[in-house]
Design a protein around this motif. Structure first.
Motif, short mmCIF file in Angstrom:
data_model
loop_
_atom_site.label_atom_id
_atom_site.label_comp_id
_atom_site.label_asym_id
_atom_site.label_seq_id
_atom_site.Cartn_x
_atom_site.Cartn_y
_atom_site.Cartn_z
N ALA A 82 0.82 -1.21 0.00
CA ALA A 82 0.00 0.00 0.00
C ALA A 82 0.85 1.25 0.00
O ALA A 82 0.50 2.26 -0.60
CB ALA A 82 -0.93 -0.02 1.22
N GLY A 83 2.00 1.18 0.69
CA GLY A 83 2.86 2.34 0.73
C GLY A 83 3.44 2.70 -0.63
O GLY A 83 3.80 3.86 -0.87
N PHE A 84 3.56 1.72 -1.50
CA PHE A 84 4.12 1.98 -2.83
C PHE A 84 3.04 2.33 -3.86
O PHE A 84 3.37 2.58 -5.02
CB PHE A 84 4.90 0.76 -3.33
N ALA A 85 1.78 2.31 -3.46
CA ALA A 85 0.71 2.50 -4.44
C ALA A 85 0.82 3.83 -5.17
O ALA A 85 0.80 3.89 -6.40
CB ALA A 85 -0.65 2.39 -3.75
N SER A 86 0.93 4.92 -4.42
CA SER A 86 1.00 6.22 -5.07
C SER A 86 2.31 6.40 -5.83
O SER A 86 2.36 7.09 -6.84
CB SER A 86 0.83 7.34 -4.04
N VAL A 87 3.39 5.78 -5.32
CA VAL A 87 4.68 5.88 -6.02
C VAL A 87 4.59 5.26 -7.41
O VAL A 87 5.18 5.76 -8.37
CB VAL A 87 5.78 5.18 -5.19
N ILE A 88 3.82 4.20 -7.53
CA ILE A 88 3.69 3.52 -8.82
C ILE A 88 2.63 4.17 -9.69
O ILE A 88 2.85 4.48 -10.86
CB ILE A 88 3.36 2.02 -8.59
N PHE A 89 1.45 4.40 -9.10
CA PHE A 89 0.30 4.73 -9.94
C PHE A 89 0.13 6.22 -10.23
O PHE A 89 -0.48 6.56 -11.24
CB PHE A 89 -0.98 4.15 -9.33
N GLY A 116 3.39 9.29 -0.93
CA GLY A 116 3.09 7.92 -0.55
C GLY A 116 4.33 7.14 -0.15
O GLY A 116 4.29 6.31 0.76
N LEU A 117 5.44 7.41 -0.83
CA LEU A 117 6.68 6.70 -0.50
C LEU A 117 7.14 7.02 0.91
O LEU A 117 7.62 6.14 1.64
CB LEU A 117 7.76 7.08 -1.51
N MET A 118 6.98 8.27 1.33
CA MET A 118 7.40 8.67 2.67
C MET A 118 6.53 8.06 3.75
O MET A 118 6.87 8.12 4.94
CB MET A 118 7.39 10.19 2.78
N ALA A 119 5.38 7.48 3.36
CA ALA A 119 4.54 6.82 4.35
C ALA A 119 5.25 5.61 4.96
O ALA A 119 5.00 5.26 6.12
CB ALA A 119 3.22 6.39 3.71
N LEU A 120 6.13 4.98 4.19
CA LEU A 120 6.80 3.77 4.69
C LEU A 120 7.71 4.05 5.88
O LEU A 120 7.58 3.40 6.92
CB LEU A 120 7.59 3.12 3.54
N PRO A 121 8.66 5.00 5.78
CA PRO A 121 9.46 5.28 6.99
C PRO A 121 8.63 5.80 8.14
O PRO A 121 8.96 5.57 9.31
CB PRO A 121 10.48 6.33 6.51
N GLY A 122 7.53 6.52 7.84
CA GLY A 122 6.66 6.97 8.91
C GLY A 122 6.09 5.81 9.70
O GLY A 122 6.05 5.83 10.94
N ARG A 123 5.66 4.78 9.00
CA ARG A 123 5.12 3.60 9.69
C ARG A 123 6.20 2.87 10.47
O ARG A 123 5.98 2.41 11.59
CB ARG A 123 4.49 2.66 8.66
N LEU A 124 7.39 2.76 9.88
CA LEU A 124 8.47 2.02 10.52
C LEU A 124 8.97 2.72 11.78
O LEU A 124 9.42 2.07 12.72
CB LEU A 124 9.63 1.83 9.54
#
Length: 272
Positions: free
Chosen positions: A1-8, A129-137
Motif C-alpha cells: 500500500a505504501g508503494f501505491a502512489s509511487v507507482i500509480f 506515498g513513498l514517505m509513508a513507509l518510513p513513517g510507519r516504521l
C-alpha cells in the motif's frame, strides 16, 4: 500500500499525457482487473471450513465438534461509542482524514498554480506515498514504548509542520520538506488509529467500534475536496486552505490528547 502512489501517480500521469484521460481510465481499469480480479477469483479461499473454522469464530475440534469462540476482554460497543473519549478520538481522526484527503487531492493543482511542471507535481504526490513507509516504521514501534495518544499527537503535529513548509514559497526544497514531513505522518496514522482503538476499548467489539469511527472518517474524506475547493474560491487562492488545514492538524493533536483515559474495561477473563 505504501508503494501505491509511487507507482500509480506517475503511471496515471504518463497515461493521461500519452493517451488522454479517457483512455487512461480504460488502461487503469484493465490493470486493476488483471492484478486483482483474476488472482482473487483463482486463489482466494472463501469458506471458513477450508481453514478448519466454523461461523462466528468457532474452531472445529479433533472429534469434529465445534468449540465456542474464546471470551475476550473489552468494552461493549454501545458503551464505548457513547463515551467522551470516543467523541474526542473521532474528532481527532476525522480532522486528520479531512486534512490528508484535501492535501492529496489539491497538491497537484496547488503546485501547478505555483508554476511547477506536471511531472514535478506528479513526482511530489507520488513521493508523498513513498514517505509513508518510513513513517510507519518509525512511529508504529514508538507506540509500544511511549504513551500512544502522545505518539499519535506527534504524528498530527508532523502533518502541521509539513503544511507549514508548503506555506513557504521558497522553491522546490520546501515542497520536498512538506512531502517528507507530511508523508511520514500520513503513513503512520492508519496503524496508530488501529492500535489506539484496540488499546482503549479492547478486542471484544473492536470491529463495531472501529466501523463507527470509519464511518465518520469517510464523511470527512468526502467533504474534504469540496470544502477545500469552496475555501479556495472564497479566499482567492490556496493560502487560506493551507492555514485551515494546518489548524485542523493542530486541533487533531489536541483532540487525541483530550481523549484521555479510556473507560474501564470489563474484567472478563480470556478463555484459552
Amino acid at each position: 500500500a505504501g508503494f501505491a502512489s509511487v507507482i500509480f501517480v506517475p503511471l496515471a500521469t504518463w497515461l493521461v499525457q500519452a493517451h488522454g484521460w479517457r483512455d487512461a481510465l480504460l488502461w487503469l481499469a484493465a490493470i486493476l482487473a488483471a492484478a486483482t480480479v483474476v488472482p482473487h477469483a483463482l486463489l482466494l479461499r472463501r469458506d471458513p471450513w477450508v481453514l478448519g473454522l466454523q461461523p462466528d469464530g468457532g474452531i472445529t475440534g479433533d472429534d469434529g465438534g465445534v468449540r465456542a469462540p474464546p471470551i475476550v476482554p473489552g468494552i461493549p460497543a454501545d458503551r464505548a461509542i457513547r463515551s467522551a473519549s470516543f467523541h474526542w478520538l473521532t474528532a481527532a481522526f476525522a480532522l486528520s482524514a479531512l486534512t490528508t484527503t484535501a492535501l492529496a487531492v489539491h497538491l497537484i493543482p496547488l503546485l501547478l498554480e505555483r508554476g511547477y511542471s506536471p511531472a514535478f507535481a506528479g513526482a511530489a504526490l507520488g513521493a508523498l506515498g513513498l514517505m509513508a513507509l518510513p513513517g510507519r516504521l518509525v512511529f508504529t514501534p514508538l507506540g509500544s514504548r511511549w504513551p500512544r495518544p502522545a505518539v499519535t499527537a506527534a504524528i498530527f503535529l508532523l502533518g502541521a509542520l509539513g503544511i507549514a513548509a508548503l506555506l513557504v514559497r521558497g522553491g522546490e526544497g520546501w515542497v520536498w520538506a512538506c512531502v517528507a514531513l507530511f508523508g511520514a505522518g500520513f503513513g503512520a496514522i492508519t496503524p496508530a488509529r488501529a492500535a489506539l482503538v484496540a488499546e482503549m476499548y479492547g478486542p471484544l467489539e473492536y470491529g463495531r467500534i472501529n466501523g463507527v469511527l470509519a464511518m465518520w472518517l469517510a464523511v470527512a474524506r468526502a467533504a474534504a475536496p469540496v470544502g477545500a475547493s469552496v475555501l479556495y474560491t472564497w479566499g482567492g487562492g490556496y493560502t487560506p486552505v493551507l492555514w485551515t488545514l494546518m489548524a485542523a492538524c493542530l486541533a487533531a493533536a489536541a483532540a487525541v490528547l483530550l481523549a484521555g483515559t479510556p473507560p474501564v474495561r470489563s474484567p472478563v477473563p480470556v478463555r484459552p
